[in-house]
Design a protein around this motif. Sequence first.
Motif, short mmCIF file in Angstrom:
data_model
loop_
_atom_site.label_atom_id
_atom_site.label_comp_id
_atom_site.label_asym_id
_atom_site.label_seq_id
_atom_site.Cartn_x
_atom_site.Cartn_y
_atom_site.Cartn_z
N GLU A 49 41.26 39.62 18.50
CA GLU A 49 41.42 38.96 19.93
C GLU A 49 39.75 38.94 20.70
O GLU A 49 39.63 38.07 21.34
CB GLU A 49 42.23 39.82 20.65
CG GLU A 49 41.84 41.49 20.79
CD GLU A 49 42.57 42.34 19.94
OE1 GLU A 49 42.84 43.30 20.24
OE2 GLU A 49 42.87 41.40 18.63
N ALA A 52 38.49 35.88 19.13
CA ALA A 52 38.95 34.51 19.77
C ALA A 52 38.49 34.13 20.95
O ALA A 52 38.15 33.09 21.10
CB ALA A 52 40.56 34.76 19.67
N ILE A 57 38.96 30.24 21.49
CA ILE A 57 40.11 29.78 21.02
C ILE A 57 41.44 30.70 21.08
O ILE A 57 41.08 32.02 21.39
CB ILE A 57 40.08 29.51 19.45
CG1 ILE A 57 39.75 30.71 18.85
CG2 ILE A 57 39.07 28.42 19.26
CD1 ILE A 57 39.63 30.61 17.14
N SER A 58 42.65 30.46 20.98
CA SER A 58 43.74 31.30 21.09
C SER A 58 43.82 32.35 19.83
O SER A 58 43.26 32.14 18.86
CB SER A 58 44.98 30.47 21.23
OG SER A 58 45.39 30.09 19.80
N VAL A 59 44.38 33.36 20.42
CA VAL A 59 44.12 34.60 19.27
C VAL A 59 45.32 33.91 18.14
O VAL A 59 45.01 34.44 17.08
CB VAL A 59 44.82 35.94 19.80
CG1 VAL A 59 45.07 37.04 18.83
CG2 VAL A 59 43.81 36.42 20.90
N ASP A 60 46.46 33.52 18.55
CA ASP A 60 47.34 32.89 17.55
C ASP A 60 46.50 32.06 16.47
O ASP A 60 46.95 32.33 15.39
CB ASP A 60 48.45 32.37 18.18
CG ASP A 60 49.42 31.85 17.01
OD1 ASP A 60 50.26 32.74 16.38
OD2 ASP A 60 49.67 30.44 16.81
N TYR A 61 46.06 31.32 17.12
CA TYR A 61 45.20 30.15 16.01
C TYR A 61 44.35 31.09 15.28
O TYR A 61 44.18 30.73 13.94
CB TYR A 61 44.50 29.02 17.01
CG TYR A 61 43.92 28.03 16.16
CD1 TYR A 61 44.65 27.59 15.07
CD2 TYR A 61 42.69 28.04 15.84
CE1 TYR A 61 43.86 26.41 14.14
CE2 TYR A 61 41.69 26.91 15.33
CZ TYR A 61 42.61 26.23 14.27
OH TYR A 61 41.87 25.40 13.45
N TYR A 62 43.29 32.00 15.87
CA TYR A 62 42.49 32.50 14.85
C TYR A 62 43.26 33.43 13.83
O TYR A 62 42.77 33.59 12.75
CB TYR A 62 41.63 33.59 15.87
CG TYR A 62 40.83 34.18 14.77
CD1 TYR A 62 39.67 33.39 14.48
CD2 TYR A 62 40.76 35.60 14.65
CE1 TYR A 62 38.85 34.16 13.54
CE2 TYR A 62 40.15 36.20 13.55
CZ TYR A 62 38.91 35.34 13.02
OH TYR A 62 38.32 36.20 12.34
#
Length: 292
Positions: A49, A52, A57-62
């Motif tokens: 996190e 990211a 960028i979003s944590v989910d995308y990373y």
Amino acid sequence: MDGIREIDGIGDTGRALGDFLRARRGRVAPEQVGLAGGGRRRVRGLRREELALLAGISVDYYVRLEQGRATQPSAEVLDALARALRLDAAERGHLDTLAGTRRCPVPLARVGPSLLRILDAMAALPAFVTDHRLDVLAANDLGAELIGGVNDPGRRDRNNARYLFLDPASREVHPEWEERAAEAVGQLRVSAGRYPGDPELTALITGLSAGSADFRRIWATGEVLMCAAGRKRLRHPAAGLLDLDYETLHVPAVPGQTGAVIHVFSAEEGSEASLALARLADSMTPVSRSLD
């Protein structure tokens, strides 16, 4: 031990990208990028996190990038990750390679008569030629002697990585063994990213992983290095300990082939190393031989 394919995704571009990002993330301390560190942290380096956030960028995308579930990140995302991870030029180039969709065909490096003549003409300077797998394709006699006698099939393996990691004699020839080992691993990692379809390269890396704890240790750091120029220390039984300058010269590719790399060593005129090289060269017959 199931081999390097099981631990680093050789041939799996999504997994290789994720492994590289994870390794780089582990090398950046929070304090280096203006974040609070200290306390009990479950991971070394940055948390997902945190990276990211730094990259915007979003944590989910990373997370999907690290897990190999997101592919083809944009140039803007790569720029942001490179800045956040403090990547150098070689590491950034490797990141771009892993994130790209186009892979280079497996190269076919060859040493022709003209290149052998060049090596012959440099009889007073140690020189040898390698390919992307670190196979020594050719060497003049002085160069062959200084890297352990590679022109003699009975003295050492013709592959520099196998020699470094599987032959104890390499530590005598290379007093700065840890640095040379890191260079070899870094170069193999770059090649693995460029040529994931090369079965010989995959077999080499798998074999080194199975046979050397040192190789596994250095590979796990995500090391990426490109040699260009500098100074190296070598030891020869007759010439002694030599501090030599080196240059790497890239031979332009021709149709159907790839450029080889010429490694050339030299010493300042009048120095002890220069005189030792001259004495060693005078004692040898300057005949270069292709090792194909």
